[in-house]
Design a protein around this motif. Structure first.
Motif, PDB file in Angstrom:
ATOM      1  N   ALA A  98     -82.576 -20.548  -2.067  1.00 45.14           N
ATOM      2  CA  ALA A  98     -83.573 -19.759  -1.340  1.00 45.14           C
ATOM      3  C   ALA A  98     -83.156 -19.557   0.109  1.00 45.14           C
ATOM      4  O   ALA A  98     -83.309 -18.460   0.670  1.00 45.14           O
ATOM      5  CB  ALA A  98     -84.937 -20.448  -1.418  1.00 45.14           C
ATOM      6  N   ALA A  99     -82.613 -20.607   0.743  1.00 40.65           N
ATOM      7  CA  ALA A  99     -82.202 -20.495   2.138  1.00 40.65           C
ATOM      8  C   ALA A  99     -81.067 -19.493   2.309  1.00 40.65           C
ATOM      9  O   ALA A  99     -81.097 -18.647   3.211  1.00 40.65           O
ATOM     10  CB  ALA A  99     -81.786 -21.868   2.667  1.00 40.65           C
ATOM     11  N   ILE A 100     -80.066 -19.568   1.433  1.00 42.69           N
ATOM     12  CA  ILE A 100     -78.930 -18.652   1.545  1.00 42.69           C
ATOM     13  C   ILE A 100     -79.361 -17.224   1.263  1.00 42.69           C
ATOM     14  O   ILE A 100     -78.992 -16.283   1.989  1.00 42.69           O
ATOM     15  CB  ILE A 100     -77.797 -19.092   0.595  1.00 42.69           C
ATOM     16  N   GLN A 101     -80.156 -17.019   0.222  1.00 42.20           N
ATOM     17  CA  GLN A 101     -80.635 -15.673  -0.099  1.00 42.20           C
ATOM     18  C   GLN A 101     -81.484 -15.098   1.040  1.00 42.20           C
ATOM     19  O   GLN A 101     -81.484 -13.891   1.270  1.00 42.20           O
ATOM     20  CB  GLN A 101     -81.447 -15.706  -1.389  1.00 42.20           C
ATOM     21  N   THR A 102     -82.185 -15.954   1.728  1.00 43.66           N
ATOM     22  CA  THR A 102     -83.018 -15.514   2.845  1.00 43.66           C
ATOM     23  C   THR A 102     -82.187 -15.109   4.054  1.00 43.66           C
ATOM     24  O   THR A 102     -82.432 -14.071   4.681  1.00 43.66           O
ATOM     25  CB  THR A 102     -83.975 -16.646   3.266  1.00 43.66           C
ATOM     26  N   LYS A 105     -76.867 -11.871   4.783  1.00 50.33           N
ATOM     27  CA  LYS A 105     -76.896 -10.460   4.407  1.00 50.33           C
ATOM     28  C   LYS A 105     -75.509  -9.999   3.977  1.00 50.33           C
ATOM     29  O   LYS A 105     -74.506 -10.686   4.179  1.00 50.33           O
ATOM     30  CB  LYS A 105     -77.397  -9.613   5.573  1.00 50.33           C
ATOM     31  N   ALA A 106     -75.468  -8.823   3.383  1.00 43.55           N
ATOM     32  CA  ALA A 106     -74.207  -8.263   2.892  1.00 43.55           C
ATOM     33  C   ALA A 106     -73.178  -8.211   4.021  1.00 43.55           C
ATOM     34  O   ALA A 106     -73.503  -7.873   5.161  1.00 43.55           O
ATOM     35  CB  ALA A 106     -74.442  -6.871   2.322  1.00 43.55           C
ATOM     36  N   ASN A 128     -73.862 -10.505  -1.615  1.00 42.72           N
ATOM     37  CA  ASN A 128     -72.769  -9.612  -1.226  1.00 42.72           C
ATOM     38  C   ASN A 128     -72.157 -10.024   0.103  1.00 42.72           C
ATOM     39  O   ASN A 128     -71.713  -9.183   0.899  1.00 42.72           O
ATOM     40  CB  ASN A 128     -73.239  -8.150  -1.175  1.00 42.72           C
ATOM     41  N   ALA A 129     -72.156 -11.318   0.335  1.00 48.05           N
ATOM     42  CA  ALA A 129     -71.535 -11.879   1.522  1.00 48.05           C
ATOM     43  C   ALA A 129     -70.229 -12.572   1.122  1.00 48.05           C
ATOM     44  O   ALA A 129     -69.882 -12.634  -0.058  1.00 48.05           O
ATOM     45  CB  ALA A 129     -72.487 -12.851   2.198  1.00 48.05           C
ATOM     46  N   LYS A 130     -69.541 -13.122   2.109  1.00 45.98           N
ATOM     47  CA  LYS A 130     -68.198 -13.661   1.865  1.00 45.98           C
ATOM     48  C   LYS A 130     -68.153 -15.155   2.160  1.00 45.98           C
ATOM     49  O   LYS A 130     -68.367 -15.575   3.303  1.00 45.98           O
ATOM     50  CB  LYS A 130     -67.176 -12.943   2.751  1.00 45.98           C
ATOM     51  N   LYS A 154     -69.184 -12.573  12.615  1.00 42.98           N
ATOM     52  CA  LYS A 154     -69.785 -12.266  11.318  1.00 42.98           C
ATOM     53  C   LYS A 154     -70.254 -13.528  10.581  1.00 42.98           C
ATOM     54  O   LYS A 154     -70.865 -13.436   9.526  1.00 42.98           O
ATOM     55  CB  LYS A 154     -68.778 -11.512  10.449  1.00 42.98           C
ATOM     56  N   THR A 155     -69.957 -14.707  11.137  1.00 47.60           N
ATOM     57  CA  THR A 155     -70.320 -15.957  10.486  1.00 47.60           C
ATOM     58  C   THR A 155     -71.809 -16.205  10.668  1.00 47.60           C
ATOM     59  O   THR A 155     -72.280 -16.440  11.781  1.00 47.60           O
ATOM     60  CB  THR A 155     -69.520 -17.140  11.058  1.00 47.60           C
ATOM     61  N   LYS A 156     -72.560 -16.167   9.591  1.00 51.41           N
ATOM     62  CA  LYS A 156     -74.003 -16.361   9.666  1.00 51.41           C
ATOM     63  C   LYS A 156     -74.401 -17.818   9.443  1.00 51.41           C
ATOM     64  O   LYS A 156     -75.423 -18.281   9.970  1.00 51.41           O
ATOM     65  CB  LYS A 156     -74.704 -15.480   8.625  1.00 51.41           C
ATOM     66  N   LEU A 157     -73.593 -18.543   8.679  1.00 48.63           N
ATOM     67  CA  LEU A 157     -74.012 -19.868   8.228  1.00 48.63           C
ATOM     68  C   LEU A 157     -72.792 -20.754   8.081  1.00 48.63           C
ATOM     69  O   LEU A 157     -71.718 -20.293   7.670  1.00 48.63           O
ATOM     70  CB  LEU A 157     -74.711 -19.715   6.875  1.00 48.63           C
TER      71      LEU A 157
END
Length: 375
Positions: A98-102, A105-106, A128-130, A154-157
Motif C-alpha cells: 500500500a505504501a509503495i503504490q501510494t 509514480k510512473a 511503472n516505476a524503476k 528521480k529517486t522517490k523512495l
C-alpha cells in the motif's frame, strides 16, 4: 500479457514443496512451528463468542491504535497520533504494498538494498516505476558511497530492512546518520523502513527510524504482530507515517482490504496488555544460541546473527556448487530445507551462503543438526 513476466513460483514455495516431497526438515520458510502463547489463544477462544465479527474502522480498532501509540512511545520515545498516524494492515506485506503504490509514480526510482526480501519489487513495477538494486557490502552493511551514487532527483523512495532478512544483520547508528544526509540531499526522497523483526534482537538494541526525529516526517515504518508474537498466519501488522502521508496510504488501503480481521484486532488489543515485548529478544536468542551450538561442529561456517530468527551460513568449504543446487541437494540427500541467499539479489550474486530459520522447537533443530553433521 503478464504485468510481472519475470516472477514465477517463489523459492519459499519451491523449497517447502521439496521438503514435503522428501520428508525433509523444513528450515526454509520463516515461520515458527511451536505453539503461540496460551494467553492469546485463551483470549481468542473467549472473544470468539462475543460481538467482534463485523468490520472494524478502516484504519483499525481505535483502542488497538491507542495501544500501538503507547508501545511506540515506550519503545522509541516517539509521540504519535493514534488516529492520524497509524494504520492496521493485513500483514506487513500489505502495508509495504500500500505504501509503495501510494507514494511511487510512473518513471520514478526506488532504491532496494540487496539481498532483499521479495515483496519490495513487485509493487514498484506495478507502479511503472524503476527498482534500483544496490548491493550491500560483503558483511551485509550498507555501502553508503554506492547508495549515494545511485540516488538522484528521480529517486522517490529508499527501502531499508532492519533487522535484516535474510542475513540477520542490524544497522549501526552511523548508518542512520548517513540516511539522514541522503534524505537532506534529496527533498523528495522518502524512507520505507521494514522493521518487522524490531523486537527480535540480541546483543545490540534495535535502532529505528522512530528513534530519529529528523526522519519522522520523511519515513514510513512497517511492523508485524505476526513476527513479534509468532502468529504469522494471522497476517496482521501496522504502519506508522506522518499524517499527510498516512492520509494517502489509507486511500489505497481501503481499496485493497478496507479493514483487517476484526477478531484478530480485538484479541491483540487485550493481549498487548499482557505481554512484554522486551522479552522477545531473549526468547529467540536462546533459540539462536541453541541452534548455533548444535551446528558449530559441522563444516558450515556460521555468520553473525544480530537479529531476526534467521541464521546465515557459508558452505564454501564444502562445495563449489551454486547455492540453489546446493540447497536442493541438501533436501534430497540430507533431508534439510534451507533458502539460497542468491535469490535475494537482482543479479543473482552467489556468495555460497544459505539461510536457516531457527524459529523451531528444540526437537526440530536437533534433528536438523544431526543431519547437517553428515555434510
Amino acid at each position: 500479457m503478464s504485468k510481472l513476466p519475470h516472477i514465477g513460483t517463489s523459492i519459499f514455495t519451491v523449497m517447502s514443496q521439496m521438503a514435503s516431497e522428501h520428508q525433509a526438515i523444513n528450515l526454509s520458510q520463516g515461520f515458527p512451528n511451536f505453539p503461540v502463547d496460551d494467553r492469546l489463544t485463551a483470549i481468542l477462544s473467549r472473544i470468539a463468542k462475543e460481538n467482534v465479527h463485523q468490520y472494524t474502522p478502516m484504519s483499525g480498532l481505535p483502542s488497538l491504535l491507542e495501544k500501538i501509540a503507547i508501545l511506540t512511545k515506550e519503545t522509541y520515545g516517539r509521540e504519535i497520533a493514534a488516529k492520524e498516524e497509524i494504520l492496521i494492515t493485513a500483514g506487513a506485506t500489505e502495508g509495504i504494498f500500500a505504501a509503495i503504490q501510494t507514494l511511487v509514480k510512473a518513471n520514478e526510482e526506488v532504491i532496494i538494498l540487496d539481498p532483499s526480501y521479495d515483496c519490495y519489487e513487485a509493487p514498484i513495477l506495478l507502479s511503472n516505476a524503476k527498482p534500483i538494486r544496490v548491493s550491500l557490502n560483503n558483511n551485509f552493511t550498507p555501502n553508503w558511497e554506492v547508495i549515494f551514487a545511485a540516488a538522484n532527483e528521480k529517486t522517490k523512495l529508499i527501502i531499508i530492512n532492519n533487522p535484516h532478512n535474510p542475513t540477520g544483520k542490524m544497522w549501526a547508528e552511523n548508518d542512520f546518520v548517513q540516511l539522514e544526509k541522503l534524505v537532506d540531499a534529496y527533498p523528495n526522497l522518502l524512507v520505507l523502513s521494514d522493521e518487522v523483526y524490531e523486537y527480535i534482537t540480541f546483543e545490540q538494541p534495535h535502532i529505528s527510524v522512530n528513534h530519529h526525529p529528523k526522519l519522522w516526517h520523511r519515513s514510513i515504518s512497517v511492523s508485524s504482530f505476526g513476527k513479534s508474537f509468532h502468529i504469522t498466519g494471522w497476517k496482521i501488522g501496522y504502519v506508522i507515517a506522518p499524517e499527510n502521508i498516512m492520509r494517502e496510504i489509507k486511500k489505497v488501503h481501503q481499496f485493497l482490504v478496507f479493514s483487517v480481521s476484526s477478531i484478530a484486532q480485538h484479541a491483540l488489543n487485550e493481549y498487548i496488555d499482557l505481554v512484554d515485548v522486551k522479552t522477545l529478544g531473549g526468547f529467540y536468542q536462546q533459540k539462536r544460541d541453541f541452534f548455533r551450538n548444535l551446528i558449530k561442529d559441522t563444516k558450515l561456517d556460521l555468520l553473525p546473527c544480530e537479529g531476526t530468527y534467521f541464521q546465515v551460513a557459508s558452505y564454501a568449504n564444502i562445495s563449489e556448487e551454486n547455492d540453489l543446487d546446493f540447497t536442493k541437494r541438501l533436501v534430497t540427500e540430507f533431508g534439510v530445507a534451507t533458502i539460497p541467499i542468491s535469490i535475494f539479489y537482482a543479479n543473482g550474486k552467489d556468495n555460497k551462503c544459505i539461510r536457516f530459520c531457527f524459529a523451531k522447537d528444540d526437537k526440530t533443530l536437533m534433528q536438523a543438526a544431526e543431519r547437517l553433521r553428515q555434510l
